[in-house]
Structures are given as C-alpha cells and as structure tokens.
Design a protein around this motif. Sequence first.
Motif, PDB file in Angstrom:
ATOM      1  N   ALA A  29       1.090   4.316  -2.815  1.00  0.00           N
ATOM      2  CA  ALA A  29       0.618   5.686  -2.433  1.00  0.00           C
ATOM      3  C   ALA A  29       1.987   6.516  -2.824  1.00  0.00           C
ATOM      4  CB  ALA A  29       0.442   5.809  -0.989  1.00  0.00           C
ATOM      5  N   MET A  30       3.271   6.008  -2.673  1.00  0.00           N
ATOM      6  CA  MET A  30       4.312   6.871  -2.719  1.00  0.00           C
ATOM      7  C   MET A  30       4.737   6.870  -4.465  1.00  0.00           C
ATOM      8  SD  MET A  30       7.397   4.677  -1.086  1.00  0.00           S
ATOM      9  CE  MET A  30       8.618   5.995  -1.413  1.00  0.00           C
TER      10      MET A  30
ATOM     11  N   ASP B 250       0.799  -1.277   0.147  1.00  0.00           N
ATOM     12  CA  ASP B 250       0.064   0.121   0.090  1.00  0.00           C
ATOM     13  C   ASP B 250       0.927   1.387  -0.260  1.00  0.00           C
ATOM     14  OD1 ASP B 250      -2.283  -1.638   0.035  1.00  0.00           O
ATOM     15  OD2 ASP B 250      -2.370  -1.481   2.294  1.00  0.00           O
ATOM     16  N   ILE B 251       1.636   1.403   0.958  1.00  0.00           N
ATOM     17  CA  ILE B 251       2.920   2.488   0.873  1.00  0.00           C
ATOM     18  C   ILE B 251       3.448   2.683  -0.366  1.00  0.00           C
ATOM     19  CG2 ILE B 251       5.054   3.357   1.656  1.00  0.00           C
ATOM     20  CD1 ILE B 251       4.363   2.050   4.464  1.00  0.00           C
TER      21      ILE B 251
END
Length: 534
Positions: A179-180, A175-176
Amino acid sequence: MSLEFTTVGLDVPAPVRAPLVEDDVAARLVRKDPTLWGPDAVPEATVRLGWLDLPASSRELVSRLAELRTELVAAGLDRVVLCGMGGSSLAPEVICRAAGVPLVVLDATDPGQVAAALTDLDRTVVVVSSKSGGTIETDSQRRAFVAAFAEAGLDEREIGARFVVVTDPGSPLADIAAAMGARAVFLADPTVGGRYSALSAFGLVPAALAGADVGALLAEAEGLAEQLSAPDNPALELGLALGAGFRAGRDKLALAPAAPDNTLPGFGDWAEQLIAESTGKQGRGILPVVVEDIGAPGARGADVLLAVAGGKAPPEEPSVGVAGPLGAQFLGWEYATAVTGRILGINPFDQPNVTESKENTRRILTEGLPEERPAATIGAIEVHGSGGLLDRVDLSAHDGVALALDALLASIPPRGYLAVMAYLDRERDAAAAALRAVLARRTERAVTFGWGPRFLHSTGQYHKGGPQLGAFLQLTGAVAQDLPVPDRPYSFGALQAAQAAGDRAALADRGRPLLRLHLTDRAAGIEQLRSAAS
C-alpha cells in the motif's frame, strides 16, 4: 570454513552421548526429522526447520541485495536504519559490528532513542523487519518515520521509496508495504523461526544494505553445513556439551567474548536470545549470561559453564570454546541449540510464554497505567517493591536504595539468578549496563542485564517459562520529552511504560521478587544507583 570445538574440564558421559548416536540424531536433524523432540513437538518442528537450508537457499538474495545497495547509494541513501525486534535485529547487528559497517538498530520504544534515530533523514533508508508483521514496537517505529519523512517535505511516493520491508508472506506488513509503495519487499521463508533466522532475509537484508559481505557469510555457513550429518561434527559436540553441562547441574551458560581480540562483537546477545527462548520453558532451561570477558564476575560458578564464541576453550574449568567465522557460528549454535533441546526434553522451536507480556501491554494501553505509589523517594530514585520485598527495609535511611538492593539480592534463591531489566535509552543511558558486573560481584548467583523491551523478545521467555528461581530489578526513567506514535492514541513514552508495567504484572503473577527503581533524573539516578550497588 568450519568450526573448531574445544573443551576443558567437561566430559560428555555415555548416558548423554549414546542416545544421540544410537538414534542417528546428527543425520536425522539434517534431514529435518520433526520427530526428534517427541510427539508433542512434531506440529511446530514440522514447520520450523527451514533454517537448515539457508546457507544454500539464501544465495539468491546476494545479487539482488548488491543491486539494491548500489541503487540506494546512487540515490544518496547511505544511512541504514533497522526497525526490528529480537530475531529481526540481533543478527544484523552482530553481522555489521563484525564487518565494521554502520547500521542504526532501533529495537526500542524509549522516546529519546527513537527521536535520535529520526535524524539525517535526507540520507536515510529504513528497513522495517517483522516476521509476524504485527510487532507493536516495529509498527510504531515505522509510523514515526513515515511522519518524519512527510514533515521533511517528501510526498507519498518518495516516502515509500525510503522503505525496505522484510516479513513473512501474507503478513499484515506485506500488505502495508504494498500500500505504501515500498522500494523493495523481501518475503522470508515462513518455515524459519525468528531466532533461527540469522542467515535468512531477516539477517541478510539490513546487513547487506549497510555494506556487509553477506555472500562471504553464507559461504562460511556452507562450509559447516557440509559436515552436519557426521556424528562427530563440532556443532553436535557443542550441543552435547551444553546438554551434559545442564545434566551435571550447570544450567547457567556464561557467554564471553574471545580474548584478547573479540572478532564477534555482540555475538553473546544473539546467542542469548537463541538459547533462552529455545530452552527456557516447562520449568527448566539453560540461562545464558552475557559477561564482559572470561574474568568477569559471574563467568564461573558451581552452576555455570563458561563458553567462548570465536576462540578456544580457556583454561578455566569447565569451559567450551567455539572458534570459527561468523556464518559458521550462526549455523553451528542454531544446530547445537536444537540438539540441546532434545537432551533437555523440550521443544526448541516454540515460545509459549512470550505473548503474556505483550497481551498485558495491550490491555494497559487500553485501560491506562495502574496507579503505583513509591514506597519512598530517595534522591533521584523512586523505590517500588512487590511481594513484601521491602517490608523490613528502612527506606528512611540515607542509604535506603542500597538497603533495598540488599533485600533483593537476599531474595535470590539457591541456584537462582538476578535479572536487571532497564527500560531506558540504550545509547544515552548506556552507563546502566555496568550494574550487571557490580551486582554480580556481590552475589554468588548469576546476574543478567537486558534492555527493555528488547529482552522481552529474548530472555523474557526464560523469565516466565523457565525455572521460577529469578529475582528481578526493573529500571524505568522519567521521560524528558515524549514522542507521539502517529495515528495511535498513545505515545512512545506511554508504550514504554505499558511494556514495563505489563512485564511487572507477568512476574507478579508468578510471585517473583521484584524491585522497581524509577529514575526521576536519569543521569543522576544511574550514578546514585551505581554508587548504592557498590
């Protein structure tokens, strides 16, 4: 390409071999039969045998990785930093060392070591590798690089393009990464455990981006995979030898490089994690001891089996040798370890005691470090002991550190071992590693050396879950310049100190003898300690 297994002075008795032949273990393991390790292991084994497919299934990664490396080099990003721990870092390090290509491996929380990695940012791409996606060391390192890139003037899009992520599907890191806006995300096979993941995306992605030929590595493994159903294959013979050695009282495995040419540099560190985490539980296990060469202190003994990866069995008895290329070595030792687990009567795929020190670390980061006053300060070393270890030691003497070490060595029980655990900078404080051989010369017991917190993802399982016969020397050091963990209420120095304190607590709960030496000046303290140990 396959393996050549040789042995000197070690016979596999019929009571060890016959059950594996009668139960057709070789073929059943290749068929991924989860019942091989007993009913209690079935739930875990059912979802942990995907590593047997990797020589073929990882082929699809090769072209994608080649294209990504070309893209990165064209963008001027030719320095690869790997942020990962344990199974996420040890295999790529071996692959790159064997191939002679540079890879910066950051598997540490020492502020100095982290700061040293945060350099040459204009040409750096960061591989963030975590199976669970929540490894505290890896998450802290990722945060540090994001902040460093931002300070260097990169915007959010440019920062995301500097990251390649390897994780399991559905993890927080996945997920990170989304997002990034990470440049690339590789979702690994969730049926492969961390220490069995050398030939998965965890091993291949950072190695390929650094310039290693991972296609050749997989071809080497495929050469062995074709033989693994046979009842006399070399990997099965290795597993039988390890199990027979254990049954004969040789529960220490000295891992030595092949002489005179070490074609597999660092392989012992990878095998150490595989064997220690897989077998060190339920009060039993095989303790891997990485030694400098076949003549090093601790390479032989009444309870030791000497093993050479990359060469034939040396004339020292008893010994085994496993010659062959790196890809086949990875697969062969994984297979052998699974076989050994059956002989020992344990589940080789779980790690029931690994989380204990992690939970202690989280608690200490929340509550603060315990107040611990040294029993004495001698030169550049503060001396701490537990469990009455120092009660009869005259720490006022000029050789008080030597006397404290004497007391620790005397506390090692018969058939026991000493573990040296250094929460220091693996690069700048590298001289501390020489302590293993120095202390091994002074005792007939096995002596291991591990960098913290790296070893917590390796021999840390054996320390807590294996036979409670260990004595422990923990080294910590003053932090000259700390480094904050961005968006967290602690620094890398505090995290490192909490990890050391958490591990001390886990060992103290088991009543194990532990000597902690805190170096108020690292360079001077290491020199003083080496002199005292001698």
